[in-house]
Write a protein that holds these residues in place. Structure first.
Motif, short mmCIF file in Angstrom:
data_model
loop_
_atom_site.label_atom_id
_atom_site.label_comp_id
_atom_site.label_asym_id
_atom_site.label_seq_id
_atom_site.Cartn_x
_atom_site.Cartn_y
_atom_site.Cartn_z
N THR A 214 0.87 -1.14 -0.13
CA THR A 214 -0.06 0.12 0.03
C THR A 214 0.82 1.19 -0.01
OG1 THR A 214 -0.11 -0.26 2.27
CG2 THR A 214 -1.89 -0.97 1.02
N ASP A 215 1.97 1.29 0.69
CA ASP A 215 2.99 2.41 0.40
C ASP A 215 3.29 2.66 -0.85
OD1 ASP A 215 2.96 2.57 3.50
OD2 ASP A 215 4.47 1.10 3.50
N ILE A 216 3.64 1.58 -1.47
CA ILE A 216 4.17 1.61 -2.90
C ILE A 216 3.29 2.30 -3.71
CG2 ILE A 216 5.10 0.29 -4.99
CD1 ILE A 216 6.30 -1.62 -2.74
N ASP A 217 1.95 1.61 -3.75
CA ASP A 217 0.87 2.34 -4.47
C ASP A 217 0.61 3.95 -4.03
OD1 ASP A 217 0.04 -0.21 -5.24
OD2 ASP A 217 -1.65 -0.67 -3.81
N THR A 218 0.75 4.17 -3.02
CA THR A 218 0.63 5.60 -2.78
C THR A 218 1.57 6.56 -3.39
OG1 THR A 218 -0.37 5.21 -0.28
CG2 THR A 218 0.65 7.31 -0.84
N ILE A 219 2.84 5.98 -3.43
CA ILE A 219 4.15 6.79 -4.12
C ILE A 219 3.72 6.73 -5.59
CG2 ILE A 219 6.31 6.65 -4.56
CD1 ILE A 219 6.96 5.59 -1.70
N ILE A 220 3.38 5.73 -6.06
CA ILE A 220 3.14 5.43 -7.54
C ILE A 220 1.92 6.45 -8.09
CG2 ILE A 220 2.53 3.86 -9.55
CD1 ILE A 220 3.88 1.43 -8.06
N LEU A 221 1.03 6.63 -7.20
CA LEU A 221 -0.25 7.31 -7.53
C LEU A 221 0.04 8.72 -7.37
CD1 LEU A 221 -2.80 5.09 -6.21
CD2 LEU A 221 -2.38 5.48 -8.73
N GLY A 222 1.45 8.93 -6.75
CA GLY A 222 1.45 10.73 -6.40
C GLY A 222 0.82 10.99 -5.13
N LYS A 223 0.44 10.27 -4.44
CA LYS A 223 -0.38 11.07 -3.37
C LYS A 223 0.50 11.11 -2.22
CE LYS A 223 -4.39 7.83 -4.01
NZ LYS A 223 -5.29 6.82 -3.47
N ASN A 224 0.32 11.91 -1.36
CA ASN A 224 1.13 12.44 -0.10
C ASN A 224 1.42 11.26 0.77
OD1 ASN A 224 0.78 15.04 -0.56
ND2 ASN A 224 -0.76 15.40 0.61
N SER A 225 2.78 11.24 1.11
CA SER A 225 3.18 9.96 1.85
C SER A 225 4.32 10.58 2.84
CB SER A 225 3.85 8.97 0.91
OG SER A 225 5.32 9.51 0.33
N ASP A 226 4.67 9.64 3.63
CA ASP A 226 5.67 10.16 4.77
C ASP A 226 7.18 9.72 4.40
OD1 ASP A 226 3.71 10.93 6.50
OD2 ASP A 226 3.13 8.86 7.09
N TYR A 227 7.49 9.45 3.22
CA TYR A 227 8.83 8.95 2.73
C TYR A 227 9.40 10.12 2.06
CZ TYR A 227 6.67 4.52 3.69
OH TYR A 227 6.27 3.39 4.54
N SER A 228 10.76 9.90 2.32
CA SER A 228 11.71 10.96 1.82
C SER A 228 11.80 10.96 0.28
CB SER A 228 13.07 10.54 2.00
OG SER A 228 13.70 9.62 1.63
N ASP A 229 12.17 12.18 -0.32
CA ASP A 229 12.26 12.20 -1.72
C ASP A 229 13.28 11.29 -2.22
OD1 ASP A 229 10.72 14.50 -1.36
OD2 ASP A 229 12.32 16.15 -1.88
N SER A 230 14.30 10.75 -1.51
CA SER A 230 15.11 9.68 -2.08
C SER A 230 14.35 8.61 -2.56
CB SER A 230 16.22 9.66 -1.52
OG SER A 230 16.96 10.57 -1.16
N VAL A 231 13.45 8.21 -1.46
CA VAL A 231 12.67 7.00 -1.58
C VAL A 231 11.73 7.21 -2.72
CG1 VAL A 231 10.88 5.39 -0.31
CG2 VAL A 231 13.12 6.06 0.83
N ILE A 232 11.04 8.16 -2.62
CA ILE A 232 10.05 8.47 -3.80
C ILE A 232 10.46 8.30 -5.04
CG2 ILE A 232 8.33 10.10 -4.73
CD1 ILE A 232 7.99 10.91 -1.68
#
Length: 310
Positions: A214-232
């Motif tokens: 679900t974290d990966i889905d959030t990043i792929i869809l461009g939604k707000n996440s708690d992860y760093s720019d490097s991870v994104i």
């Protein structure tokens, strides 16, 4: 005792089970004890609960009873949604289902027989008892079924390629003048679960962090996440590479992605839509946004089959 006939289409995905209206993870746990919380199904003296942990990929889903139990969950959900349960009513269920085109010829007979069991199946779902007799299971090719839900959009094309990006597999099928050509199809083990596993492994190695699907889905869809720019940035780079790789794999198999129309199907296609729309490797394409499209297509094809008397 009264009888009520009802048609309930089901799509047995590697990642999710789908009826025409319901979606739930293809995973369950068995217990001898009644669960304290959540919905459960009681069948043959055992209790079953749905879980977010999917069943490992199974090419042949008839090898054990887990997908039959998941089918009872789907039937229970649909009966609960559609009907007011009546005591002493036996629901005679006609079950349109499907298989990946690559496996259809080898498994369709076995898959249909898997669901049609002797007698009445008695189970309790959400504290309500149901009596169900699966009288028929009609098996159709996946992807072709989903394409039928948008037939007016693709009817003008002589050549249509469906690409179903599922959990574990990526399936393609050629339609010629609206009919499936099962000689031009395959099931590749390149579904989004393989992308998730690569990303999870790489992020764990590079950043000592544990991502979930679900974290990966959030990043792929461009939604707000708690992860760093490097991870994104890494997740997006790996996703783009994944899309380029599977499009290249299709091209290597002689699939022309710039002629006719490409129909993208499945939750994976919905997840990756931005990446697919922004590549120069594809010509005209259409997206089937509804992840329940295969189930709805099974019902369309089943009604056509019934009208034709087959």
């Amino acid at each position: 005792m009264t009888y009520q006939k009802i048609t309930i289409p089901l799509d047995h995905g590697n990642r999710n089970m789908k009826t025409a209206e319901e979606v739930f993870t293809s995973g369950l746990v068995e217990s001898d004890l009644k669960p304290v919380l959540g919905e459960y199904l009681q069948y043959n003296g055992k209790y079953y609960s749905l879980t977010g942990e999917r069943i490992p990929y199974m090419r042949d889903k008839t090898l054990d009873d887990r997908f039959f139990i998941l089918t009872l969950f789907g039937i229970g959900k649909e009966l609960e949604r559609r009907t007011q349960p009546q005591k002493d009513t036996i629901y005679q269920v006609e079950l349109p289902v499907g298989l990946p085109p690559k496996h259809y010829g080898a498994l369709f007979e076995k898959f249909g027989q898997y669901f049609v069991r002797p007698g009445v199946q008695r189970f309790t779902f959400n504290k309500r008892e149901y009596l169900v007799q699966i009288t028929k299971a009609a098996v159709f090719p996946q992807d072709y079924a989903a394409a039928m839900t948008i037939y007016p959009q693709i009817a003008a094309y002589n050549r249509v390629v469906t690409v179903d990006i599922g959990g574990f597999t990526l399936d393609y099928l050629l339609l010629r003048e609206g009919r499936p050509d099962l000689s031009v199809c395959d099931s590749l083990e390149k579904g989004v679960i393989t992308l998730y596993n690569r990303i999870i492994s790489r992020v764990s190695s590079d950043f000592d962090m544990l991502l979930e699907d679900t974290d990966i889905d959030t990043i792929i869809l461009g939604k707000n996440s708690d992860y760093s720019d490097s991870v994104i940035r890494l997740v997006k780079q790996m996703t783009k590479q994944y899309v380029d790789d599977f499009l290249g794999a299709l091209r290597e198999r002689g699939i022309d992605l710039k002629t006719g129309c490409i129909v993208f199907i499945g939750g994976g296609a919905k997840l990756l839509r931005e990446y697919l729309e922004n590549t120069d490797k594809i010509g005209k394409c259409v997206f089937v946004e509804d992840i329940c499209a295969n189930a709805k297509g099974y019902e369309i094809l089943y009604q056509v089959q019934k009208k034709s008397g087959r």
